[in-house]
Design a protein around this motif. Structure first.
Motif, PDB file in Angstrom:
ATOM      1  N   GLY A  14       0.749  -1.223  -0.033  1.00 32.23           N
ATOM      2  CA  GLY A  14       0.083  -0.011   0.015  1.00 32.23           C
ATOM      3  C   GLY A  14       0.765   1.340  -0.012  1.00 32.23           C
ATOM      4  N   ALA A  15       2.047   1.069   0.704  1.00 37.30           N
ATOM      5  CA  ALA A  15       3.089   2.432   0.493  1.00 37.30           C
ATOM      6  C   ALA A  15       3.270   2.958  -0.687  1.00 37.30           C
ATOM      7  N   PHE A  16       3.391   2.106  -1.573  1.00 38.53           N
ATOM      8  CA  PHE A  16       3.627   2.609  -3.061  1.00 38.53           C
ATOM      9  C   PHE A  16       2.706   3.044  -3.885  1.00 38.53           C
ATOM     10  N   VAL A  17       1.217   2.873  -3.275  1.00 38.61           N
ATOM     11  CA  VAL A  17       0.181   3.170  -4.357  1.00 38.61           C
ATOM     12  C   VAL A  17       0.030   4.594  -4.753  1.00 38.61           C
ATOM     13  N   PRO A  18       0.147   5.769  -3.736  1.00 36.01           N
ATOM     14  CA  PRO A  18       0.009   6.940  -4.276  1.00 36.01           C
ATOM     15  C   PRO A  18       1.261   7.527  -5.360  1.00 36.01           C
ATOM     16  N   ILE A  19       2.310   6.796  -4.985  1.00 36.48           N
ATOM     17  CA  ILE A  19       3.522   7.028  -5.957  1.00 36.48           C
ATOM     18  C   ILE A  19       3.548   6.459  -7.210  1.00 36.48           C
ATOM     19  N   LEU A  20       2.935   5.177  -7.228  1.00 32.27           N
ATOM     20  CA  LEU A  20       3.115   4.403  -8.580  1.00 32.27           C
ATOM     21  C   LEU A  20       1.688   5.116  -9.297  1.00 32.27           C
ATOM     22  N   LEU A  21       0.640   5.548  -8.692  1.00 25.55           N
ATOM     23  CA  LEU A  21      -0.383   5.923  -9.272  1.00 25.55           C
ATOM     24  C   LEU A  21      -0.171   7.337 -10.002  1.00 25.55           C
ATOM     25  N   GLY A  22       0.686   8.041  -9.275  1.00 26.26           N
ATOM     26  CA  GLY A  22       1.345   9.368  -9.682  1.00 26.26           C
ATOM     27  C   GLY A  22       1.956   9.387 -11.017  1.00 26.26           C
ATOM     28  N   ILE A  23       2.955   8.181 -11.020  1.00 28.13           N
ATOM     29  CA  ILE A  23       3.941   8.182 -12.060  1.00 28.13           C
ATOM     30  C   ILE A  23       3.051   7.551 -13.125  1.00 28.13           C
ATOM     31  N   VAL A  24       2.183   6.684 -12.844  1.00 29.89           N
ATOM     32  CA  VAL A  24       1.153   6.142 -14.014  1.00 29.89           C
ATOM     33  C   VAL A  24       0.581   7.269 -14.915  1.00 29.89           C
ATOM     34  N   LEU A  25      -0.221   8.103 -14.161  1.00 36.78           N
ATOM     35  CA  LEU A  25      -0.823   9.124 -14.500  1.00 36.78           C
ATOM     36  C   LEU A  25       0.026  10.229 -15.442  1.00 36.78           C
ATOM     37  N   THR A  26       1.268  10.573 -14.624  1.00 43.60           N
ATOM     38  CA  THR A  26       1.970  11.577 -15.368  1.00 43.60           C
ATOM     39  C   THR A  26       3.074  11.102 -16.664  1.00 43.60           C
ATOM     40  N   TYR A  27       3.561   9.854 -16.318  1.00 46.07           N
ATOM     41  CA  TYR A  27       4.421   9.439 -17.244  1.00 46.07           C
ATOM     42  C   TYR A  27       4.127   8.086 -17.938  1.00 46.07           C
ATOM     43  N   GLY A  28       2.988   7.200 -17.530  1.00 46.94           N
ATOM     44  CA  GLY A  28       2.517   6.335 -18.370  1.00 46.94           C
ATOM     45  C   GLY A  28       3.190   4.858 -17.647  1.00 46.94           C
ATOM     46  N   TYR A  29       2.531   3.925 -17.943  1.00 50.41           N
ATOM     47  CA  TYR A  29       2.732   2.569 -17.552  1.00 50.41           C
ATOM     48  C   TYR A  29       4.172   2.069 -17.717  1.00 50.41           C
ATOM     49  N   GLU A  30       4.551   2.248 -19.024  1.00 49.30           N
ATOM     50  CA  GLU A  30       6.014   1.765 -19.478  1.00 49.30           C
ATOM     51  C   GLU A  30       6.951   2.569 -18.715  1.00 49.30           C
ATOM     52  N   ASN A  31       6.904   3.748 -18.608  1.00 46.99           N
ATOM     53  CA  ASN A  31       7.918   4.844 -17.893  1.00 46.99           C
ATOM     54  C   ASN A  31       7.954   4.059 -16.232  1.00 46.99           C
ATOM     55  N   LEU A  32       6.690   3.693 -15.551  1.00 45.77           N
ATOM     56  CA  LEU A  32       6.821   3.156 -14.263  1.00 45.77           C
ATOM     57  C   LEU A  32       7.659   1.969 -14.327  1.00 45.77           C
ATOM     58  N   LEU A  33       7.451   1.017 -15.257  1.00 44.06           N
ATOM     59  CA  LEU A  33       8.481  -0.027 -15.245  1.00 44.06           C
ATOM     60  C   LEU A  33       9.803   0.205 -15.417  1.00 44.06           C
ATOM     61  N   ILE A  34      10.455   1.173 -16.234  1.00 43.87           N
ATOM     62  CA  ILE A  34      11.759   1.998 -15.937  1.00 43.87           C
ATOM     63  C   ILE A  34      11.959   2.609 -14.734  1.00 43.87           C
TER      64      ILE A  34
END
Length: 579
Positions: free
Chosen positions: A75-95
């Protein structure tokens, strides 16, 4: 079968494997709904959460530094990962996740694991509580069954979105969510060993399928069918531009992952009376986060609740974590089509309960009630996490904590002027005997207690420099000075040089070995002179009389030392006494 004698598996036997098998399966059952829920809350497909639980879970158990650690999405990652997905996209989240893995490995290789423990408790409680609020409010839409919702990175925007679409509330979704919540809360009381989240999801899914078919949104309608196949291997398109773009988010993932995993390892140590290897744990987390994105998985870290469950169900080695990952993989291959029918309303209560449990409300309330600097750090970190970003919250929280710590440490430095107390048998030096009519004009003795560092250096200088400008000898009692930083060294050196320039002599007493080594290293020891260091104050006082201007002593009525009675008399009177 003989016992194994390989590292953490030393003494491992069939009996141990049976215990690990049971705990691994139980933790796997707990992990599956959480993995899907965290993935959905992070803005990605549920299967990516399952991939993470499987791959990262196995790798963290193999390469990590804790025997009992269970890794996966948290759960700790949820707001960070959501922000990255919304801002940069899923593929950039993987990077970003892959880059964070590299950072974690480097942190472990350069033995930075022990530094994580220096992050103040108010900062961790503050951002954890803030994350809990974000997760909880983020599930309101699914709980109410709201439609046409647009997800935003920031808390206020998401609240506005809920208010704007409150008219689309779905009665069937609410009923489904409430049923799930009831079973989540009641199952631990009736069947303590059965995961409440799993029971809640299964029961509410069956009810929704048979009675509310087509009335509530499901994983399949929102994200498509969960594939019952192994994840595909693919290397993300990594470019220099993307690395520069994602270096900040990757660092946040790495820091939070490191903090969360080591906190979980500490909890495991406390429950099992064992000791984890912090740097190895960081390397293990790093390897997991490097490999997992190659299979579409999201960032992972140590999961405190799942690790505790692992221990409570009898785990004895990392094998339980490996079994947990394998069980999740097998479940994916066999039951994925059925999981696709889970209503989103059933997932919402799972995350809401997780958010409540991770909020640490008791610790939060306790620190707030202290009404101290820690309370301020906690509240500011919490508010910044909720209303801005976790990155800013942690940065500001740490800066505030350092400033408050510096202030407290500066208050620990005590500089007092002292003189021998003639009323005591051994004439121990005391501060209370110093006053306007009893203070030697030529010999100044100061007791220094506390660290000489940047936060206290000015206090040190002000306490000594001005009052000693008329003195011939300055005796510094430094037996209770534990260390000196470069700023303290600068101020200390300035006082020495200024005092020597005006013809004075510096004598140092009681210096600790570490301080002596520091002064020798920076050259101040030689500048003062080896002969001017004494183990005891009495010896330094005896030496000080050699440097006095005896003419200034004639007629002095301070009588700070026993010798003053004689020195204060004129030369003629002293000669008459001798005759």
């Amino acid at each position: 079968m003989k016992s194994l004698k390989i590292g953490r598996f030393e003494g491992y036997s069939v009996h141990h494997f049976k215990k690990d098998l049971l705990s691994g399966i139980i933790v796997g059952i707990v992990a599956i709904p959480l993995a899907m829920s965290f993935a959905i809350a992070s803005g990605v497909k549920p299967e990516y959460g399952i991939y993470t639980a499987c791959i990262a879970g196995i790798l963290i158990s193999i390469f990590g530094g804790s025997k009992y650690q269970i890794g996966g999405p948290t759960g700790a990652f949820v707001p960070i990962l959501l922000g990255i997905v919304l801002t940069y996209g899923y593929e950039n989240l993987l990077i970003a996740g892959l880059m964070a893995g590299i950072m974690l490995c480097l942190m472990g290789i350069f033995k930075l694991g022990s530094l994580i423990k220096f992050i103040p408790r108010p900062v961790t409680v503050g951002f954890t509580a803030g994350i809990a609020v974000i997760i909880f409010t983020g599930q309101i839409a699914n709980f109410l069954g709201l439609t046409n919702m647009t997800r935003h990175e920031y808390f206020i925007a998401n609240l506005k979105e809920i208010v704007m679409h409150i008219g689309t509330t779905n009665f069937y979704s609410i009923v489904t969510a409430i049923i799930c919540l009831i079973f989540i809360l009641l199952t631990p009381k009736v069947l303590p060993k059965v995961p409440g989240a799993l029971v809640g999801i299964v029961v509410s899914t069956l009810i929704a399928t048979f009675f509310f078919s087509g009335q509530v949104a499901t994983i399949a309608t929102a994200y498509g069918q969960i594939p019952s196949t192994l994840p595909d291997f693919a290397i993300p398109d990594i470019t220099l531009e993307r690395i520069q773009l994602l270096i900040g988010p990757a660092f946040v993932i790495a820091m939070l992952g490191g903090i969360e995993s080591l906190l979980s390892a500490v909890v495991a140590d406390g429950m099992t009376n064992s000791k984890h290897h912090s740097n190895r744990e960081l390397v293990g987390q790093g390897i997991a986060n490097i490999v997992t994105p190659l299979f579409g998985g999201i960032p992972a870290t140590g999961a405190i609740a799942r690790t505790a469950t692992n221990i409570k169900t009898g785990a004895v080695s990392p094998m339980s974590g490996i079994i947990h990952g394998v069980f999740v993989l097998i479940t994916l291959l066999l039951l994925a089509p059925y999981a696709s029918h889970i209503p989103l309303a059933s997932m919402a209560p799972v995350l809401m309960v997780v958010a409540w449990n991770m909020s640490e409300q008791k610790h939060f309330a306790h620190i707030v009630k202290l009404k101290s600097g820690d309370s301020l750090v906690l509240i500011i970190t919490f508010l910044l996490t909720v209303f801005t970003s976790l990155t800013l919250a942690v940065e500001v929280g740490l800066v505030l904590a350092v400033v408050l710590f510096t202030k407290r440490m500066s208050e620990k430095l005590v500089v007092t002027k002292v003189l021998p107390d003639h009323a005591l048998k051994h004439e121990k030096v005391q501060s209370h005997v110093v006053h306007q009519q009893h203070d030697c004009p030529q010999i100044s003795i100061y007791t220094i207690e506390g660290p000489l560092f940047f936060g206290a250096a000015t206090t040190f200088e002000q306490a000594i420099a001005a009052p000693t400008h008329q003195s011939k000898v300055l005796i510094l009692r430094m037996g209770k000075v534990p260390f000196m930083d470069s700023t303290g060294e600068t101020y200390f050196g300035s006082i020495i040089r200024n005092f020597k320039t005006q013809g004075g002599t510096i004598l140092i007493t009681g210096l600790q070995d570490e301080m002596k080594a520091a002064l020798q290293h920076n050259g101040l020891y030689d500048e003062i002179g080896e002969a001017h260091f004494y183990p005891h104050t009495g010896e330094a006082i005896n030496e000080a009389f050699r440097y006095l201007d005896t003419n200034r002593c004639i007629g002095c009525k301070h009588f700070a030392f026993r010798e003053c009675q004689e020195l204060s008399q004129s030369k003629e009177k002293r000669d008459l006494i001798v005759q």
